[in-house]
Design a protein around this motif. Structure first.
Motif, PDB file in Angstrom:
ATOM      1  N   ALA A  20      14.422 -21.893  -9.367  1.00 20.34           N
ATOM      2  CA  ALA A  20      14.470 -20.904  -8.202  1.00 20.34           C
ATOM      3  C   ALA A  20      13.220 -21.479  -7.133  1.00 20.34           C
ATOM      4  CB  ALA A  20      14.356 -19.594  -8.294  1.00 20.34           C
ATOM      5  N   ALA A  21      12.136 -21.707  -7.756  1.00 16.48           N
ATOM      6  CA  ALA A  21      10.899 -21.847  -6.908  1.00 16.48           C
ATOM      7  C   ALA A  21      10.848 -23.512  -6.515  1.00 16.48           C
ATOM      8  CB  ALA A  21       9.685 -21.750  -7.543  1.00 16.48           C
ATOM      9  N   ALA A  22      11.671 -24.392  -7.104  1.00 15.04           N
ATOM     10  CA  ALA A  22      11.572 -25.827  -7.034  1.00 15.04           C
ATOM     11  C   ALA A  22      11.614 -26.072  -5.257  1.00 15.04           C
ATOM     12  CB  ALA A  22      12.786 -26.902  -7.518  1.00 15.04           C
ATOM     13  N   LEU A  23      10.830 -26.891  -4.851  1.00  7.76           N
ATOM     14  CA  LEU A  23      10.796 -27.432  -3.375  1.00  7.76           C
ATOM     15  C   LEU A  23      11.107 -28.784  -3.240  1.00  7.76           C
ATOM     16  CD1 LEU A  23       7.511 -25.565  -2.363  1.00  7.76           C
ATOM     17  CD2 LEU A  23       9.937 -24.637  -2.082  1.00  7.76           C
ATOM     18  N   ASP A  24      12.075 -29.078  -2.087  1.00  3.76           N
ATOM     19  CA  ASP A  24      12.248 -30.606  -1.766  1.00  3.76           C
ATOM     20  C   ASP A  24      11.234 -30.821  -0.822  1.00  3.76           C
ATOM     21  OD1 ASP A  24      12.827 -29.548   0.821  1.00  3.76           O
ATOM     22  OD2 ASP A  24      14.876 -29.566   0.434  1.00  3.76           O
ATOM     23  N   VAL A  25      11.115 -32.329  -0.551  1.00  2.00           N
ATOM     24  CA  VAL A  25      10.000 -32.638   0.296  1.00  2.00           C
ATOM     25  C   VAL A  25       9.693 -32.078   1.613  1.00  2.00           C
ATOM     26  CG1 VAL A  25       9.272 -34.889   1.545  1.00  2.00           C
ATOM     27  CG2 VAL A  25      10.563 -35.023  -0.716  1.00  2.00           C
ATOM     28  N   ALA A  26      10.810 -31.888   2.165  1.00  3.56           N
ATOM     29  CA  ALA A  26      10.879 -31.059   3.497  1.00  3.56           C
ATOM     30  C   ALA A  26      10.110 -29.546   3.405  1.00  3.56           C
ATOM     31  CB  ALA A  26      12.107 -30.788   4.336  1.00  3.56           C
ATOM     32  N   ALA A  27      10.616 -28.946   2.334  1.00  2.50           N
ATOM     33  CA  ALA A  27      10.196 -27.692   1.952  1.00  2.50           C
ATOM     34  C   ALA A  27       8.459 -27.528   1.754  1.00  2.50           C
ATOM     35  CB  ALA A  27      10.792 -26.915   0.867  1.00  2.50           C
ATOM     36  N   ARG A  28       8.096 -28.618   0.898  1.00  4.19           N
ATOM     37  CA  ARG A  28       6.938 -28.735   0.455  1.00  4.19           C
ATOM     38  C   ARG A  28       5.914 -28.888   1.906  1.00  4.19           C
ATOM     39  NH1 ARG A  28       7.943 -33.505  -3.731  1.00  4.19           N
ATOM     40  NH2 ARG A  28       9.688 -32.459  -5.104  1.00  4.19           N
ATOM     41  N   GLY A  29       6.314 -29.612   2.610  1.00  4.23           N
ATOM     42  CA  GLY A  29       5.692 -29.748   3.971  1.00  4.23           C
ATOM     43  C   GLY A  29       5.696 -28.527   4.759  1.00  4.23           C
ATOM     44  N   THR A  53       5.394 -25.913  -9.902  1.00  5.19           N
ATOM     45  CA  THR A  53       5.281 -26.038  -8.471  1.00  5.19           C
ATOM     46  C   THR A  53       3.918 -25.163  -8.096  1.00  5.19           C
ATOM     47  OG1 THR A  53       7.619 -25.634  -7.893  1.00  5.19           O
ATOM     48  CG2 THR A  53       6.051 -24.774  -6.005  1.00  5.19           C
ATOM     49  N   GLU A  54       3.030 -25.792  -7.326  1.00  5.13           N
ATOM     50  CA  GLU A  54       1.661 -25.250  -7.048  1.00  5.13           C
ATOM     51  C   GLU A  54       1.338 -25.670  -5.849  1.00  5.13           C
ATOM     52  OE1 GLU A  54      -0.112 -26.255 -10.654  1.00  5.13           O
ATOM     53  OE2 GLU A  54      -0.757 -28.495  -9.907  1.00  5.13           O
ATOM     54  N   VAL A  55       0.139 -24.808  -5.428  1.00  2.00           N
ATOM     55  CA  VAL A  55      -0.569 -25.054  -3.948  1.00  2.00           C
ATOM     56  C   VAL A  55      -2.005 -25.213  -4.236  1.00  2.00           C
ATOM     57  CG1 VAL A  55      -0.760 -24.217  -1.563  1.00  2.00           C
ATOM     58  CG2 VAL A  55       1.332 -23.625  -3.006  1.00  2.00           C
ATOM     59  N   SER A  70       0.085 -16.723  -1.387  1.00  2.00           N
ATOM     60  CA  SER A  70       1.111 -16.230  -2.122  1.00  2.00           C
ATOM     61  C   SER A  70       2.152 -15.789  -1.211  1.00  2.00           C
ATOM     62  CB  SER A  70       0.397 -14.977  -2.767  1.00  2.00           C
ATOM     63  OG  SER A  70      -0.685 -15.113  -3.587  1.00  2.00           O
ATOM     64  N   GLU A  71       2.022 -15.273   0.022  1.00  2.14           N
ATOM     65  CA  GLU A  71       3.131 -14.901   0.825  1.00  2.14           C
ATOM     66  C   GLU A  71       3.613 -16.350   1.203  1.00  2.14           C
ATOM     67  OE1 GLU A  71       4.236 -12.097   1.696  1.00  2.14           O
ATOM     68  OE2 GLU A  71       2.802 -10.609   0.659  1.00  2.14           O
ATOM     69  N   ALA A  72       3.176 -17.225   1.671  1.00  2.00           N
ATOM     70  CA  ALA A  72       3.489 -18.463   1.974  1.00  2.00           C
ATOM     71  C   ALA A  72       4.375 -19.184   0.906  1.00  2.00           C
ATOM     72  CB  ALA A  72       2.704 -19.661   2.489  1.00  2.00           C
ATOM     73  N   LEU A  73       4.165 -18.969  -0.264  1.00  2.00           N
ATOM     74  CA  LEU A  73       4.899 -19.396  -1.547  1.00  2.00           C
ATOM     75  C   LEU A  73       6.049 -18.731  -1.651  1.00  2.00           C
ATOM     76  CD1 LEU A  73       5.157 -21.519  -3.719  1.00  2.00           C
ATOM     77  CD2 LEU A  73       3.673 -19.684  -5.317  1.00  2.00           C
ATOM     78  N   ALA A  74       6.022 -17.309  -1.585  1.00  2.00           N
ATOM     79  CA  ALA A  74       7.219 -16.698  -1.655  1.00  2.00           C
ATOM     80  C   ALA A  74       8.126 -16.953  -0.617  1.00  2.00           C
ATOM     81  CB  ALA A  74       6.783 -15.059  -1.606  1.00  2.00           C
ATOM     82  N   SER A  75       7.879 -16.967   0.624  1.00  2.00           N
ATOM     83  CA  SER A  75       8.556 -17.435   1.837  1.00  2.00           C
ATOM     84  C   SER A  75       9.544 -18.842   1.569  1.00  2.00           C
ATOM     85  CB  SER A  75       7.779 -17.322   3.065  1.00  2.00           C
ATOM     86  OG  SER A  75       8.610 -17.619   4.316  1.00  2.00           O
ATOM     87  N   ALA A  76       8.717 -19.854   0.956  1.00  2.00           N
ATOM     88  CA  ALA A  76       9.003 -21.173   1.035  1.00  2.00           C
ATOM     89  C   ALA A  76      10.025 -20.971  -0.115  1.00  2.00           C
ATOM     90  CB  ALA A  76       7.932 -22.109   0.847  1.00  2.00           C
ATOM     91  N   THR A  77       9.923 -20.472  -1.271  1.00  2.00           N
ATOM     92  CA  THR A  77      10.753 -20.827  -2.361  1.00  2.00           C
ATOM     93  C   THR A  77      11.850 -19.641  -2.232  1.00  2.00           C
ATOM     94  OG1 THR A  77       9.559 -18.953  -3.656  1.00  2.00           O
ATOM     95  CG2 THR A  77       8.974 -21.230  -3.895  1.00  2.00           C
ATOM     96  N   GLY A  78      11.757 -18.265  -1.523  1.00  2.00           N
ATOM     97  CA  GLY A  78      12.753 -17.661  -1.284  1.00  2.00           C
ATOM     98  C   GLY A  78      13.013 -16.540  -2.494  1.00  2.00           C
ATOM     99  N   VAL A  79      11.728 -16.764  -3.129  1.00  2.00           N
ATOM    100  CA  VAL A  79      11.770 -15.662  -4.355  1.00  2.00           C
ATOM    101  C   VAL A  79      10.942 -14.705  -3.804  1.00  2.00           C
ATOM    102  CG1 VAL A  79      11.146 -15.565  -6.868  1.00  2.00           C
ATOM    103  CG2 VAL A  79      12.124 -17.693  -6.110  1.00  2.00           C
ATOM    104  N   PRO A  80      11.307 -13.373  -4.135  1.00  2.00           N
ATOM    105  CA  PRO A  80      10.503 -12.379  -3.666  1.00  2.00           C
ATOM    106  C   PRO A  80       8.944 -12.528  -4.448  1.00  2.00           C
ATOM    107  CG  PRO A  80      12.324 -11.300  -4.285  1.00  2.00           C
ATOM    108  CD  PRO A  80      12.437 -12.905  -4.468  1.00  2.00           C
ATOM    109  N   LEU A  81       7.798 -12.149  -3.951  1.00  2.00           N
ATOM    110  CA  LEU A  81       6.430 -12.248  -4.250  1.00  2.00           C
ATOM    111  C   LEU A  81       6.521 -11.414  -5.693  1.00  2.00           C
ATOM    112  CD1 LEU A  81       3.826 -13.370  -4.275  1.00  2.00           C
ATOM    113  CD2 LEU A  81       2.943 -11.486  -2.592  1.00  2.00           C
TER     114      LEU A  81
END
Length: 448
Positions: A20-29, A53-55, A70-81
């Motif tokens: 669920a938290a995996a990000l493609d290239v565009a989402a990582r950017g 998946t780490e920042v 933390s908020e940015a990661l939740a937003s990018a993955t679409g998984v609630p914090l």
């Protein structure tokens, strides 16, 4: 400023959450951009693989950076914090450095010691560089991490015991379909992992290797490298029936191989066993195919269990010793660099005093011979150098012992120094600080 690492990996998160938290290239950017948009973060690099998946962030404040990332990661993955938090790990400063080096060395991977993480880390850094999301702090850290990773593979025997996810999966496959020399292998996806899969199967002696990819050109190039055959994307269902082992890793966001596809292939095979090795995150192969007769599905969760004992090997201990030593050396060097502006400010102040006194001497003794004036100037410089020698050496020694901060502060107060002034820091410091060059690497989405 301080290093912060926030993420989740196979160590503490279930595969379902990693998917669920995996990000493609565009989402990582986009995640990097969201992080550096924070008033508490100045640099950011996102690393997203099938294991993690780490920042990585360089923050101005710990709590502010942690909250915003933390908020940015939740937003990018679409998984609630709230769902992410129980599985997130946070590494700060020294622990963050140690984590980065361990990741690059393959010591934190599901397949301990695997070398593919070096390429993934390099691509992540290159992408962040091109987008302006990384600066001198993370650039230096991650390039040093890459160097450490290379050193581990060069100076230890970890490659002799390291089993890639593909290698481990093929080991399972031979127990299902028989010897690899008699097996026909289908690789779906021609990205980094797909290329590794095709190459590993070819080197293991597979009877044949077929490559299917959305982009036909990449499939043909990969097939040529492994003496295999490329088939069109819309022929993949037909290609399933001809394969004893199917390895899929496309980077797609949805299922690529459906239960209906596999059911059709199984019927065409007349009951001959077939194994699906799903290395994608999110998964490519429908989980339901495991319920079909004659079909075995092996995913990342199963491979993780299979590889879980690799960390006890002596070669891994050797690699850990190298990483430990490199972390200590990096911290010592960074401590020395931290006092460099103070040393530069001290020498700049001394030069200003000498210049002022020589100008005063010029005004008071206009008839002084040039030779005598030069001798006076040399004498003054020698005196200043002798006076500065002890505090300069001492601040370096204390920095290497981890105590340079308080001594540098005392020097700044005693001599009324401001190391932040442009005219001061533009003076070359005694301890050089270098910025590594940009890595010219292109990133391509896997399997596209």
């Amino acid at each position: 400023m301080s290093l912060l690492v926030l993420g989740l990996s196979h160590h503490g998160a279930p595969i379902e959450l990693l998917e669920a938290a995996a990000l493609d290239v565009a989402a990582r950017g986009r995640l990097e951009a969201a992080a550096v948009a924070s008033e508490h973060v100045v640099e950011s690099v996102v690393v997203s693989t099938c294991n993690r998946t780490e920042v990585y962030a360089e923050g101005l404040t710990f709590h502010g950076a942690l909250a915003d990332v933390s908020e940015a990661l939740a937003s990018a993955t679409g998984v609630p914090l709230a769902e992410l938090q129980p599985h997130l790990y946070v590494h700060y400063e020294d622990r963050g450095i140690a984590h980065a080096f361990s990741v690059a060395a393959g010591l934190d991977s599901m397949a301990v010691g695997e070398a593919q993480i070096l390429g993934q880390l390099r691509e992540s850094l290159s992408r962040a560089q091109r987008r302006g999301h990384v600066g001198p702090a993370l650039n230096t850290l991650l390039q040093q991490a890459l160097r450490v990773g290379k050193r581990v593979h060069t100076e230890t025997a970890i490659d002799d015991v390291s089993r890639s996810l593909v290698g481990a999966g093929l080991g399972v496959a031979t127990g299902v379909v028989g010897p690899i020399e008699s097996a026909h292998v289908l690789v779906i996806g021609a990205g980094g992992m797909g290329a590794l899969a095709a190459t590993t199967a070819h080197q293991a002696g597979a009877a044949s290797v077929t490559v299917v990819n959305r982009g036909a050109a990449r499939a043909e190039r990969l097939a040529e490298r492994v003496a295999g055959t490329a088939r069109a994307w819309d022929e993949r269902v037909a290609a399933l029936a001809d394969a004893d082992i199917v390895i899929s890793s496309t980077g797609a966001t949805g299922v690529v191989v459906t239960e209906a596809d596999v059911s059709y292939a199984a019927q065409s095979r007349g009951g001959r066993p077939q194994l699906y090795l799903d290395l994608a995150l999110p998964h490519d192969v429908d989980l339901a195919v495991a319920n079909l007769d004659g079909v075995t599905r092996v995913g990342l969760a199963e491979l993780g269990e299979l590889l879980s004992t690799a960390g006890d090997l002596p070669q891994v201990d050797e690699a850990r010793d190298i990483v430990t030593g490199e972390v200590a050396a990096y911290l010592t060097e960074r401590s020395s660099e931290a006092v460099a502006p103070t040393v530069a400010a001290l020498r700049t102040r001394a030069k200003e005093v000498v210049d002022d006194e020589m100008a005063r001497l010029e005004r008071r003794t206009p008839g002084l011979a040039d030779a005598d004036r030069a001798e006076v100037q040399r004498a003054v410089h020698r005196i200043v150098e002798k006076l500065l020698h002890a505090p300069t050496v001492r601040v370096k020694e204390m920095a290497q012992a981890g105590q340079g901060g308080s001594y540098a502060k005392a020097l700044s107060e005693l001599f009324d120094l401001d190391p932040r002034e442009v005219r001061v820091v533009s003076t070359p410091p005694v301890i050089p600080v270098s910025t590594p060059p940009v890595i010219p690497v292109t990133d391509e989405e896997e399997g596209r």
